[in-house]
Design an enzyme around this catalytic site. Sequence first.
Site, PDB file in Angstrom:
ATOM      1  N   LYS A 146      61.023  41.123  31.451  1.00  8.37           N
ATOM      2  CA  LYS A 146      62.366  40.585  31.264  1.00  8.37           C
ATOM      3  C   LYS A 146      63.145  41.179  30.103  1.00  8.37           C
ATOM      4  O   LYS A 146      64.361  41.138  30.103  1.00  8.37           O
ATOM      5  CB  LYS A 146      62.298  39.058  31.091  1.00  8.37           C
ATOM      6  CG  LYS A 146      61.758  38.354  32.318  1.00  8.37           C
ATOM      7  CD  LYS A 146      61.829  36.854  32.178  1.00  8.37           C
ATOM      8  CE  LYS A 146      60.886  36.176  33.143  1.00  8.37           C
ATOM      9  NZ  LYS A 146      59.457  36.344  32.738  1.00  8.37           N
ATOM     10  N   ASP A 167      42.971  46.712  46.090  1.00 10.24           N
ATOM     11  CA  ASP A 167      42.880  47.276  44.738  1.00 10.24           C
ATOM     12  C   ASP A 167      41.948  48.493  44.729  1.00 10.24           C
ATOM     13  O   ASP A 167      42.238  49.504  44.085  1.00 10.24           O
ATOM     14  CB  ASP A 167      42.393  46.190  43.772  1.00 10.24           C
ATOM     15  CG  ASP A 167      42.483  46.655  42.327  1.00 10.24           C
ATOM     16  OD1 ASP A 167      43.602  46.987  41.890  1.00 10.24           O
ATOM     17  OD2 ASP A 167      41.431  46.719  41.658  1.00 10.24           O
ATOM     18  N   LYS A 223      42.677  52.699  43.971  1.00  8.68           N
ATOM     19  CA  LYS A 223      41.835  53.602  43.171  1.00  8.68           C
ATOM     20  C   LYS A 223      41.391  54.792  44.019  1.00  8.68           C
ATOM     21  O   LYS A 223      41.378  55.932  43.550  1.00  8.68           O
ATOM     22  CB  LYS A 223      40.621  52.848  42.619  1.00  8.68           C
ATOM     23  CG  LYS A 223      41.018  51.769  41.616  1.00  8.68           C
ATOM     24  CD  LYS A 223      39.831  50.909  41.199  1.00  8.68           C
ATOM     25  CE  LYS A 223      40.313  49.775  40.292  1.00  8.68           C
ATOM     26  NZ  LYS A 223      39.279  48.770  40.021  1.00  8.68           N
ATOM     27  N   GLU A 260      40.537  37.415  41.112  1.00  9.65           N
ATOM     28  CA  GLU A 260      41.941  37.068  40.955  1.00  9.65           C
ATOM     29  C   GLU A 260      42.081  35.580  41.307  1.00  9.65           C
ATOM     30  O   GLU A 260      41.204  35.020  41.979  1.00  9.65           O
ATOM     31  CB  GLU A 260      42.792  37.901  41.922  1.00  9.65           C
ATOM     32  CG  GLU A 260      42.794  39.394  41.645  1.00  9.65           C
ATOM     33  CD  GLU A 260      43.452  39.753  40.322  1.00  9.65           C
ATOM     34  OE1 GLU A 260      44.428  39.095  39.925  1.00  9.65           O
ATOM     35  OE2 GLU A 260      42.971  40.691  39.663  1.00  9.65           O
ATOM     36  N   GLY A 301      38.155  44.464  32.347  1.00 11.06           N
ATOM     37  CA  GLY A 301      38.213  43.749  31.068  1.00 11.06           C
ATOM     38  C   GLY A 301      39.341  44.300  30.221  1.00 11.06           C
ATOM     39  O   GLY A 301      39.558  45.516  30.190  1.00 11.06           O
ATOM     40  N   GLY A 343      35.547  33.310  36.706  1.00  8.02           N
ATOM     41  CA  GLY A 343      36.708  34.093  36.289  1.00  8.02           C
ATOM     42  C   GLY A 343      36.613  35.557  36.679  1.00  8.02           C
ATOM     43  O   GLY A 343      37.347  36.393  36.162  1.00  8.02           O
ATOM     44  N   ALA A 371      38.474  51.326  34.522  1.00  9.29           N
ATOM     45  CA  ALA A 371      38.870  50.897  33.171  1.00  9.29           C
ATOM     46  C   ALA A 371      38.547  51.987  32.148  1.00  9.29           C
ATOM     47  O   ALA A 371      39.006  53.116  32.289  1.00  9.29           O
ATOM     48  CB  ALA A 371      38.219  49.562  32.815  1.00  9.29           C
ATOM     49  N   LEU A 394      35.838  53.670  31.613  1.00  7.15           N
ATOM     50  CA  LEU A 394      34.837  54.686  31.987  1.00  7.15           C
ATOM     51  C   LEU A 394      35.490  56.057  32.157  1.00  7.15           C
ATOM     52  O   LEU A 394      36.588  56.148  32.697  1.00  7.15           O
ATOM     53  CB  LEU A 394      34.151  54.304  33.308  1.00  7.15           C
ATOM     54  CG  LEU A 394      33.324  53.035  33.344  1.00  7.15           C
ATOM     55  CD1 LEU A 394      32.825  52.788  34.777  1.00  7.15           C
ATOM     56  CD2 LEU A 394      32.145  53.154  32.393  1.00  7.15           C
ATOM     57  N   VAL A 423      41.260  53.918  36.951  1.00  8.38           N
ATOM     58  CA  VAL A 423      40.036  53.848  37.766  1.00  8.38           C
ATOM     59  C   VAL A 423      38.853  53.606  36.841  1.00  8.38           C
ATOM     60  O   VAL A 423      38.594  54.407  35.936  1.00  8.38           O
ATOM     61  CB  VAL A 423      39.805  55.153  38.561  1.00  8.38           C
ATOM     62  CG1 VAL A 423      38.538  55.051  39.400  1.00  8.38           C
ATOM     63  CG2 VAL A 423      41.001  55.495  39.431  1.00  8.38           C
TER      64      VAL A 423
HETATM   65  N1  NAP Z   1      42.621  43.754  33.117  1.00  5.16           N
HETATM   66  C1  NAP Z   1      41.804  44.679  33.585  1.00  5.16           C
HETATM   67  O1  NAP Z   1      40.589  44.528  33.573  1.00  5.16           O
HETATM   68  C2  NAP Z   1      42.357  45.968  34.110  1.00  5.16           C
HETATM   69  C3  NAP Z   1      41.496  47.046  34.389  1.00  5.16           C
HETATM   70  C4  NAP Z   1      42.026  48.257  34.829  1.00  5.16           C
HETATM   71  C5  NAP Z   1      43.398  48.383  35.025  1.00  5.16           C
HETATM   72  N2  NAP Z   1      44.212  47.310  34.786  1.00  5.16           N
HETATM   73  C6  NAP Z   1      45.637  47.461  35.028  1.00  5.16           C
HETATM   74  O2  NAP Z   1      46.319  47.290  33.810  1.00  5.16           O
HETATM   75  C7  NAP Z   1      47.608  46.757  34.063  1.00  5.16           C
HETATM   76  C8  NAP Z   1      47.824  45.542  33.187  1.00  5.16           C
HETATM   77  O3  NAP Z   1      46.896  44.522  33.528  1.00  5.16           O
HETATM   78  P1  NAP Z   1      46.984  43.079  32.870  1.00  5.16           P
HETATM   79  O4  NAP Z   1      45.737  42.391  33.261  1.00  5.16           O
HETATM   80  O5  NAP Z   1      47.327  43.218  31.427  1.00  5.16           O
HETATM   81  O6  NAP Z   1      48.235  42.466  33.667  1.00  5.16           O
HETATM   82  P2  NAP Z   1      49.102  41.184  33.265  1.00  5.16           P
HETATM   83  O7  NAP Z   1      48.372  40.338  32.290  1.00  5.16           O
HETATM   84  O8  NAP Z   1      49.609  40.641  34.539  1.00  5.16           O
HETATM   85  O9  NAP Z   1      50.350  41.800  32.453  1.00  5.16           O
HETATM   86  C9  NAP Z   1      51.348  42.552  33.063  1.00  5.16           C
HETATM   87  C10 NAP Z   1      52.475  42.745  32.076  1.00  5.16           C
HETATM   88  O10 NAP Z   1      53.433  43.652  32.644  1.00  5.16           O
HETATM   89  C11 NAP Z   1      54.734  43.108  32.465  1.00  5.16           C
HETATM   90  N3  NAP Z   1      55.656  43.636  33.475  1.00  5.16           N
HETATM   91  C12 NAP Z   1      55.802  43.270  34.775  1.00  5.16           C
HETATM   92  N4  NAP Z   1      56.760  43.987  35.353  1.00  5.16           N
HETATM   93  C13 NAP Z   1      57.237  44.830  34.415  1.00  5.16           C
HETATM   94  C14 NAP Z   1      58.254  45.823  34.398  1.00  5.16           C
HETATM   95  N5  NAP Z   1      58.991  46.081  35.492  1.00  5.16           N
HETATM   96  N6  NAP Z   1      58.460  46.504  33.250  1.00  5.16           N
HETATM   97  C15 NAP Z   1      57.733  46.255  32.148  1.00  5.16           C
HETATM   98  N7  NAP Z   1      56.766  45.320  32.097  1.00  5.16           N
HETATM   99  C16 NAP Z   1      56.529  44.618  33.217  1.00  5.16           C
HETATM  100  C17 NAP Z   1      54.523  41.614  32.562  1.00  5.16           C
HETATM  101  O11 NAP Z   1      55.651  40.984  32.013  1.00  5.16           O
HETATM  102  P3  NAP Z   1      55.785  39.374  31.886  1.00  5.16           P
HETATM  103  O12 NAP Z   1      54.922  39.044  30.691  1.00  5.16           O
HETATM  104  O13 NAP Z   1      57.241  39.185  31.628  1.00  5.16           O
HETATM  105  O14 NAP Z   1      55.299  38.802  33.170  1.00  5.16           O
HETATM  106  C18 NAP Z   1      53.250  41.457  31.752  1.00  5.16           C
HETATM  107  O15 NAP Z   1      53.557  41.425  30.378  1.00  5.16           O
HETATM  108  C19 NAP Z   1      47.642  46.408  35.557  1.00  5.16           C
HETATM  109  O16 NAP Z   1      48.335  47.432  36.248  1.00  5.16           O
HETATM  110  C20 NAP Z   1      46.194  46.407  35.956  1.00  5.16           C
HETATM  111  O17 NAP Z   1      45.975  46.762  37.306  1.00  5.16           O
HETATM  112  C21 NAP Z   1      43.715  46.126  34.331  1.00  5.16           C
HETATM  113  C1  NAG Z   2      42.546  39.221  29.734  1.00 12.45           C
HETATM  114  O1  NAG Z   2      43.684  38.653  29.181  1.00 12.45           O
HETATM  115  C2  NAG Z   2      44.236  37.592  29.933  1.00 12.45           C
HETATM  116  C3  NAG Z   2      45.530  37.180  29.277  1.00 12.45           C
HETATM  117  O2  NAG Z   2      45.353  37.017  27.888  1.00 12.45           O
HETATM  118  C4  NAG Z   2      43.242  36.436  29.993  1.00 12.45           C
HETATM  119  O3  NAG Z   2      43.767  35.376  30.765  1.00 12.45           O
HETATM  120  C5  NAG Z   2      41.975  36.962  30.625  1.00 12.45           C
HETATM  121  O4  NAG Z   2      40.992  35.944  30.606  1.00 12.45           O
HETATM  122  C6  NAG Z   2      41.456  38.166  29.873  1.00 12.45           C
HETATM  123  N1  NAG Z   2      40.348  38.717  30.629  1.00 12.45           N
HETATM  124  C7  NAG Z   2      39.170  38.969  30.079  1.00 12.45           C
HETATM  125  C8  NAG Z   2      38.119  39.476  31.005  1.00 12.45           C
HETATM  126  O5  NAG Z   2      38.942  38.816  28.892  1.00 12.45           O
END
Ligand code: NAP
Ligand code: NAG
Length: 379
Positions: free
Chosen positions: A48, A238, A242, A227, A359, A224, A171, A173, A169
């Site tokens: 936003k 997903d 990848k 999704e 993670g 947890g 994370a 690694l 892909v």
């Molecule tokens: N978590 C993991 O383990 C993991 C592993 C590998 C790759 N990834 C990738 O890493 C990315 C982030 O993951 P996450 O878990 O941090 O996701 P998340 O918690 O859903 O955070 C996404 C963030 O992106 C923002 N966003 C959405 N649309 C946007 C836009 N158009 N422009 C700028 N920012 C925007 C969101 O804004 P709001 O706060 O306003 O909603 C939020 O702050 C994802 O693409 C995911 O696939 C994650």
């Molecule tokens: C990653 O961060 C999100 C948002 O802070 C949290 O909800 C989630 O539990 C975290 N995931 C891990 C695996 O720590």
Amino acid sequence: MAAMKNIPLILMGCGGVGRQLLQHIVSCRSLHAKLGIHLRVVGVCDSKSLVVASDVLSKELNDNFLSEVCRVKVDGSSLLTLGGLGECQVFKNSELKEKVIGVASVMGKSTGLAVVDCSASSETVGVLTRVVDLGCCIVLANKKPLTSTMEDYYKLVSHPRRIRHESTVGAGLPVISSLNRILLSGDPIHRIIGSLSGTLGYVMSEVEDGKPLSQVVRAAKSLGYTEPDPRDDLSGMDVARKALILARLLGKQINMDNIRIESLYPEEMGPNVMSVEDFLSTGILLLDNDIQERVRKASLNGNVLRYVCMIEGSRCEVGIQELPKNSALGRLRGSDNVLEIFSRCYSEQPLVIQGAGAGNDTTAAGVLADILDIQDLFP
Ligand SMILES: NC(=O)c1ccc[n+]([C@@H]2O[C@H](COP(=O)([O-])OP(=O)(O)OC[C@H]3O[C@@H](n4cnc5c(N)ncnc54)[C@H](OP(=O)(O)O)[C@@H]3O)[C@@H](O)[C@H]2O)c1
Ligand SMILES: *[C@@H]1O[C@H](CO)[C@@H](O)[C@H](O)[C@H]1NC(C)=O
């Protein structure tokens, strides 16, 4: 001592990964200083709004400000509330894209700029393709820009030295960098097969132990591991993203449509037909027997079932495969990711990359390492 090398960056996306990245940047200050490097965060945005340092060429969002950013986001408030802290400008959604491009055009060819995509949005691709043209580097954890059209893909990778996307892909690694090293040495890669979803890795090893799929998925959700709607994992989408990133890295000109994707639930149990609650309480029970039967048949052949991504020749598939028990994939237990790479140099025994593939911490660490990896492009 020589002057510090500055790496200016804008962070897009301030969720679990983006915030962890900001924390890593701050806690690595003294380590990076010893290497003569300073990461200068000049902007942060979410879906936003955007906050930018008051003068992007000389100022930065300091570490106190960055922890305020994280605090505000954890509280679920808007970045706009940071406007009062001074030393920064705030912009709302409608101006966001043009403002980032504006900053990129000022910095791209002077100080340099890394635009870091930790969002989960398919909308960032427009900004990313523009800023690459303006001389900026891009670093992605977000898979969606790389899985859009071939035309966008070519634009993003048009300057290979300016893009890093290790965390898309597996994370943290070293999957992408390992593949790039093999490709650059002219070693032809015949086949890649891997378990690239921690959730599906866990699910498949639990059903191998004889537990019903329904029970395993419910347990995974409460731990947890999935999704909020476990069907987002079970659909294989997903993993398919990848797979597409890996296939394109290997030079295949394909789109999502060219990937055969096996979903672990049928269409009539899809999110448009059934609520998550109904799926978990009744729908998924109907899938238990079939999986159990497949597990039993595989084990009669001395094999196990894994949900894998497989790329070989012109084939690119995502789904369940029967694999030898005594392979790296067959031995896999729990939520680790595993990738087996077969090439001329790794023909009998594959090169195997294994470890946690998800993670916030490891993903953000992968992004940080990517940023450091492009340091030579900054003056
Ligand atoms: N978590 C993991 O383990 C993991 C592993 C590998 C790759 N990834 C990738 O890493 C990315 C982030 O993951 P996450 O878990 O941090 O996701 P998340 O918690 O859903 O955070 C996404 C963030 O992106 C923002 N966003 C959405 N649309 C946007 C836009 N158009 N422009 C700028 N920012 C925007 C969101 O804004 P709001 O706060 O306003 O909603 C939020 O702050 C994802 O693409 C995911 O696939 C994650
Ligand atoms: C990653 O961060 C999100 C948002 O802070 C949290 O909800 C989630 O539990 C975290 N995931 C891990 C695996 O720590």
